[in-house]
Design an enzyme around this catalytic site. Structure first.
Site, PDB file in Angstrom:
ATOM      1  N   ASP A  19      -9.630  -9.493  -7.421  1.00  0.00           N
ATOM      2  CA  ASP A  19      -8.510  -9.011  -8.205  1.00  0.00           C
ATOM      3  C   ASP A  19      -7.238  -9.350  -7.427  1.00  0.00           C
ATOM      4  O   ASP A  19      -7.284  -9.625  -6.217  1.00  0.00           O
ATOM      5  CB  ASP A  19      -8.628  -7.501  -8.420  1.00  0.00           C
ATOM      6  CG  ASP A  19      -7.483  -6.933  -9.213  1.00  0.00           C
ATOM      7  OD1 ASP A  19      -7.072  -7.570 -10.201  1.00  0.00           O
ATOM      8  OD2 ASP A  19      -6.983  -5.862  -8.845  1.00  0.00           O
ATOM      9  N   ASP A  21      -3.438  -7.874  -8.015  1.00  0.00           N
ATOM     10  CA  ASP A  21      -2.529  -6.768  -7.731  1.00  0.00           C
ATOM     11  C   ASP A  21      -3.264  -5.624  -7.045  1.00  0.00           C
ATOM     12  O   ASP A  21      -4.208  -5.059  -7.597  1.00  0.00           O
ATOM     13  CB  ASP A  21      -1.902  -6.257  -9.031  1.00  0.00           C
ATOM     14  CG  ASP A  21      -1.227  -7.370  -9.819  1.00  0.00           C
ATOM     15  OD1 ASP A  21      -0.587  -8.219  -9.177  1.00  0.00           O
ATOM     16  OD2 ASP A  21      -1.349  -7.383 -11.059  1.00  0.00           O
TER      17      ASP A  21
END
Length: 248
Positions: A19, A21
């Site tokens: 991922d 952020d």
């Protein structure tokens, strides 16, 4: 060359799906601030008695999800029924799509003014993953994934990217559905049982577990280690370099 075990991963792993952020970049704080401003303005205009948007709301309703899904889930949590609108709605429209547009405008303004901060420990880990010969992908709900990776300065360490633009084009469901992670694995030519998911969001961890991946690493940035574990993380760390076998 380092082995997967030296990276804190199971043997047989061939790829790592990150991922963006909150895992590789500090933009989760930017997103939280943009969501809070967007929702608080909307709530005040709707009913001043409604409680403001909180960190708990961010973790529960919007973190890791496509923007429109986050809007729908949060508003439902406040008992509000708002028209869906259309993708072309402007930032002042009192619709799901308008609220999503407002939030994205605030994020882009912040990124343009202040750039992208990275988690140095996680980027160090990403570099070690590449040096070990493992394939890498960024899997993010953000439609700004390409810009954030470029601004973060680690585009050369990423083999493929599945972001909000790709998800919309290919009709992929957002997290907690596993679709985007599965698409990342396909793009790298590996099976889920040969790949590891790295996530800071509860929805993302649940997506990794639902996809049948070999290992799911939870990254705790906001004090939700227990919740990450309950959502399916095999291990939870404060930063990815804690996984490195040399302990440095």
């Amino acid at each position: 060359m380092a082995t997967p075990r030296a990276l804190g991963l199971p043997d047989g792993v061939r790829a790592c799906l990150f991922d963006l952020d909150g895992v590789l970049t500090r933009t989760a704080t930017v997103h939280m601030a943009a969501w809070k401003r967007t929702f608080d303005e909307f709530l005040r205009a709707t009913d001043p008695a409604l409680p403001e948007f909180s960190q708990e709301d961010y973790n529960r309703y919007v973190d890791g999800k496509p923007r429109a899904d986050g809007v729908r889930d949060f508003l439902a949590g406040r008992g509000l029924d708002v028209p869906e609108g259309s993708a072309g709605d402007g930032p002042d429209a009192r619709t799901v799509q308008g609220i999503a547009t407002r939030k994205n405008e605030l994020v882009l303004r912040e990124l343009d003014e202040h750039g992208v901060e990275v988690y140095e420990g996680s980027v160090r880990y990403l570099r070690a993953v590449k040096e070990a010969g493992l394939a890498t992908a960024v899997v993010t709900a953000s439609a700004n994934g390409e810009q954030v990776v470029a601004a973060g300065g680690f585009a050369d360490l990423i083999d493929t990217r599945v972001d909000g633009v790709v998800a919309a084009r290919e009709g992929l469901r957002g997290k907690p559905a596993p679709d985007t992670f599965l698409a990342g694995a396909r793009a790298l030519g590996v099976q889920p049982h040969e790949a590891v998911v790295f996530e800071d969001a509860l929805a993302g961890v649940a997506a990794g577990r639902a996809g049948g991946f070999a290992f799911v690493v939870g990254v705790d940035r906001v004090g939700q280690a227990d919740e990450l574990a309950s959502s399916g993380a095999d291990v939870v760390v404060p930063d990815l370099d804690r996984l490195l076998g040399d302990g440095s």
